[in-house]
Write a protein that holds these residues in place. Sequence first.
Motif, PDB file in Angstrom:
ATOM      1  N   TYR A   1      43.392 -52.728  93.241  1.00  0.00           N
ATOM      2  CA  TYR A   1      43.283 -53.797  92.243  1.00  0.00           C
ATOM      3  C   TYR A   1      42.400 -54.956  92.705  1.00  0.00           C
ATOM      4  CZ  TYR A   1      47.088 -51.304  89.990  1.00  0.00           C
ATOM      5  OH  TYR A   1      47.853 -50.336  89.387  1.00  0.00           O
TER       6      TYR A   1
ATOM      7  N   ASP B   1      51.856 -55.933  95.741  1.00  0.00           N
ATOM      8  CA  ASP B   1      50.552 -56.573  95.494  1.00  0.00           C
ATOM      9  C   ASP B   1      50.019 -57.303  96.708  1.00  0.00           C
ATOM     10  OD1 ASP B   1      52.142 -58.860  95.551  1.00  0.00           O
ATOM     11  OD2 ASP B   1      51.869 -59.357  93.442  1.00  0.00           O
TER      12      ASP B   1
ATOM     13  N   VAL C   1      55.767 -54.026  82.416  1.00  0.00           N
ATOM     14  CA  VAL C   1      55.842 -53.862  83.866  1.00  0.00           C
ATOM     15  C   VAL C   1      57.130 -53.107  84.193  1.00  0.00           C
ATOM     16  CG1 VAL C   1      54.504 -55.952  84.347  1.00  0.00           C
ATOM     17  CG2 VAL C   1      57.002 -56.097  84.211  1.00  0.00           C
ATOM     18  N   THR C   2      57.278 -52.711  85.426  1.00  0.00           N
ATOM     19  CA  THR C   2      58.436 -51.908  85.824  1.00  0.00           C
ATOM     20  C   THR C   2      59.676 -52.778  85.956  1.00  0.00           C
ATOM     21  OG1 THR C   2      57.004 -50.369  87.019  1.00  0.00           O
ATOM     22  CG2 THR C   2      59.343 -50.351  87.583  1.00  0.00           C
TER      23      THR C   2
ATOM     24  N   GLN D   1      59.847 -53.319  93.061  1.00  0.00           N
ATOM     25  CA  GLN D   1      59.799 -52.306  92.016  1.00  0.00           C
ATOM     26  C   GLN D   1      59.800 -50.895  92.612  1.00  0.00           C
ATOM     27  OE1 GLN D   1      56.131 -52.980  89.832  1.00  0.00           O
ATOM     28  NE2 GLN D   1      54.924 -51.781  91.254  1.00  0.00           N
TER      29      GLN D   1
ATOM     30  N   GLU E   1      58.100 -48.358  91.420  1.00  0.00           N
ATOM     31  CA  GLU E   1      56.713 -47.901  91.365  1.00  0.00           C
ATOM     32  C   GLU E   1      56.047 -48.586  90.171  1.00  0.00           C
ATOM     33  OE1 GLU E   1      56.701 -43.734  90.560  1.00  0.00           O
ATOM     34  OE2 GLU E   1      58.063 -43.917  88.839  1.00  0.00           O
ATOM     35  N   TYR E   2      54.709 -48.478  90.082  1.00  0.00           N
ATOM     36  CA  TYR E   2      54.050 -48.882  88.847  1.00  0.00           C
ATOM     37  C   TYR E   2      54.378 -47.848  87.777  1.00  0.00           C
ATOM     38  CZ  TYR E   2      51.168 -52.268  91.387  1.00  0.00           C
ATOM     39  OH  TYR E   2      50.736 -53.330  92.139  1.00  0.00           O
TER      40      TYR E   2
ATOM     41  N   GLY F   1      50.945 -53.395  82.935  1.00  0.00           N
ATOM     42  CA  GLY F   1      51.205 -53.848  84.300  1.00  0.00           C
ATOM     43  C   GLY F   1      50.494 -52.988  85.316  1.00  0.00           C
ATOM     44  N   GLU F   2      50.505 -51.675  85.083  1.00  0.00           N
ATOM     45  CA  GLU F   2      49.780 -50.777  85.987  1.00  0.00           C
ATOM     46  C   GLU F   2      48.284 -51.043  85.930  1.00  0.00           C
ATOM     47  OE1 GLU F   2      49.414 -45.957  86.724  1.00  0.00           O
ATOM     48  OE2 GLU F   2      49.266 -46.789  84.701  1.00  0.00           O
TER      49      GLU F   2
ATOM     50  N   GLY G   1      47.812 -54.325  87.918  1.00  0.00           N
ATOM     51  CA  GLY G   1      48.480 -54.441  89.204  1.00  0.00           C
ATOM     52  C   GLY G   1      49.571 -55.491  89.232  1.00  0.00           C
TER      53      GLY G   1
ATOM     54  N   VAL H   1      53.252 -56.463  89.587  1.00  0.00           N
ATOM     55  CA  VAL H   1      54.475 -55.866  90.110  1.00  0.00           C
ATOM     56  C   VAL H   1      55.680 -56.375  89.312  1.00  0.00           C
ATOM     57  CG1 VAL H   1      53.592 -55.437  92.420  1.00  0.00           C
ATOM     58  CG2 VAL H   1      54.621 -57.648  91.910  1.00  0.00           C
TER      59      VAL H   1
END
Length: 791
Positions: A237, A272, A306-307, A316, A318-319, A325-326, A329, A331
């Motif tokens: 990212y 991140d 986001v997660t 988290q 994971e993404y 959000g993925e 980037g 979190v």
Amino acid sequence: MSNLTRRQLLIFFGASAGAAVLSPAFKDKIFGSHLNVAEAVQPLKITPVRLPHPLPIYQQQASYLPTAIEQGTVLNPSSDTRLGQYNVLDDVVVPPEYERYVIVRWGDRVFPNQEEYFGYNCDYTGFVPVNGNNSNDGYLWVNHEYISYPFSALARWQPDDVAGFPESYPLVIGQTLPNDKTNIQVLGEFYYNQGGSIVRISRSGQGGKFAVVSDSKNRRIHGLSGLGINSQRSDQYKNIISWGSKSYQKGDQNYLIGTGPAATQVFTKSADGLGNKIIGTAYNCSGGTTPWGRILSAEENFQGSVTEAVKPDGTQTEYTTGTSGEKFGLVGEKYGWMVEIDPADPNYRPHKHTALGRFRHENIALRVEARKKLIAYMGDDRRGGHTWKFVSKGTVSSPTDKNNSALFEDGTLYVARYNSDGAGRWIPLSLNTRTDPIPPSVIGSKEITALGKATENALLSLPKRNGIAGQTSDGGSFNVDITNEATALPSYKGKKLSDFYTNQGAVLVDAFLAANLVGGTPTARPEDIEIHPRTQEVFIAYTDGEPSSDGYPDSRIFVVSKYSSDVNAPQPSGELFKIIENSPDGTGTTFRWQRLAKGGEAGAESGDGFANVDNLVFDSQGHLWAVTDMSTGVHNGFSTGANPSPILIDHRVVGTTSTVSTDSNLNVQTSNLAGVFGNNWLFLIPTRGPDAGKIVPFAYGPPRCEMTGPTFIGDTLILSVQHPGEDCPFNPQQTLSRTIEMLNLDGSVFNQTRTVPHGSNWPSNIEGNPQGAPRPSVIGIRRKDSKGRFV
């Protein structure tokens, strides 16, 4: 139909029942000793707006039936309040004594950088005067919650058949977006339209109209504020620092920061690599305004972008593939917080206060008194979400001191546990708190007794941990219900939160699951909480008792479905509660609770004639105001999309869904009953005088909208009009008509012919462009003969 006695009203609004007996002057003063006894009680000088459904107030007072834009007729009171025909208007309709006007709209260029614009889907509003107590000039903060069609046909959850119909974004903003929902410019523009806007508004004096004025502090704080800090990363990212070529689309350094346990114990481990630096704030629903001149903005439905799931250390899992959000980037552990912003100080970097917990924050209400601890009440707006209280470790010096912000950094977060006898206690979310989740068979017991089953099997989500209840991995949630509680629940009980989380910050990041684990009461979507200005009692709007795969409200406390086929059986349409702390300063761990009003048609058992109560506000005289949040997809009994059809409304429905009595091939949903109420609306409950305790309809909004964020500024009510025409094409225009089954005040069924615009063109249609795009906006409402008071 629910009828509150005078004694019940006195008790509910904090007066002494004994005072009512001893003094006739106190009989109509619901706030008792907190009011001036000599003050005269005057009837409200409001002609209630006539809504489609029967209400008791229409038997007692004349009402205003709207017939066209800014036109209507006054109907005399009548014992028969049924209307055989009702035509819904595409406008904000207010009583004839009042006027409404638009202050600022989505897309307005009201910032120093003329490429920037006012965000979408307005929600909470807060006003901070420029100079002390001058209510004629100040900074208005407005939340922007989410994106929906007709902004773009690429918006999440939009109907499948709206593709190819006009979108409002190119018409209002003057630029087009790629036709690709994964495109970074599309997702970036969606994020830019969330967060909040700060605009200075001013008027010439009391009785004048507010308007936006030029100010160097007018600015946006949005979902990608601070995106430029991605350049400091070492992962994939590092180069995601813009989403387009416009100046505002290039990542800046206006990042946010965290405070409290999660900031020091969790964010330092975030994927991140940015530590305590946070990109943006989004999903901003309701909030609060502090006595020290700052705004608290609540991040609510972050889970789709986001997660939400986290590991035992609070980071988290994971993404989540395919989310925005993925793409940027973001979190998950850095979203879902209460955010503090200073409208008057651009140099103040907004704070996300993690000691207040991470969940789907709806709002916050503060109790700030000199030489006492700061107390904050909050709601988690999800089905089965919780009611919260934060008590600071330190004490308030002066309520207007901006150093009070530091009190949010250290304290104890509590979750409410309601008992069916009207008592309750606050359970701390601390590492050493014992785990004692309420069994699903208990929270579902009322529905099980009535129907022999529980919706969603009385689902209760708990943290998933390796070795517990047969799980083989850590992180996220594990669902316990009546089918597996006998084997799954014992391994969750009798432990401590420290057996599930590595530190206090992780507990706060996973507050919803941790609260279920310690035995907090799953509730009916607490949408708003307000503290009574005189009694310090806590009023709570629970908007919807119906369960879902997201959670199950405790059926011993809330009506969660329709328990019989009787047409006038109680409806699960929300409730209005009050909490009375047993400790005078509010810091104690026990309380009492009461129910003031129950959602549902006025002809239904215990129904008070509203559905899905949402934001609350007290006016200067202590009257309680409320807006409704009925789901867009049931308004006026029509589905959304380009090809609308009538939805099934059958008062004989049982549970949350059942077979239609006249056709065994069709199912009807209990939530469809909200279609009888028409558009979302605003009402007040007077707290004194001859109308005390009555539901008084004051306004309704355009089709498919939600009215939100009510804030009183002197003689003016500021109100957001969110998502007019949501999920419906605005051009070509359609007029729909159907017969709707409704309840009369006596509980019998009658039919009404309802005519309604399918979508909306508001406010374009009241500004000379009848076929123009709908635009979420902030409006002002005032009396035409204003003399410094709203009522």
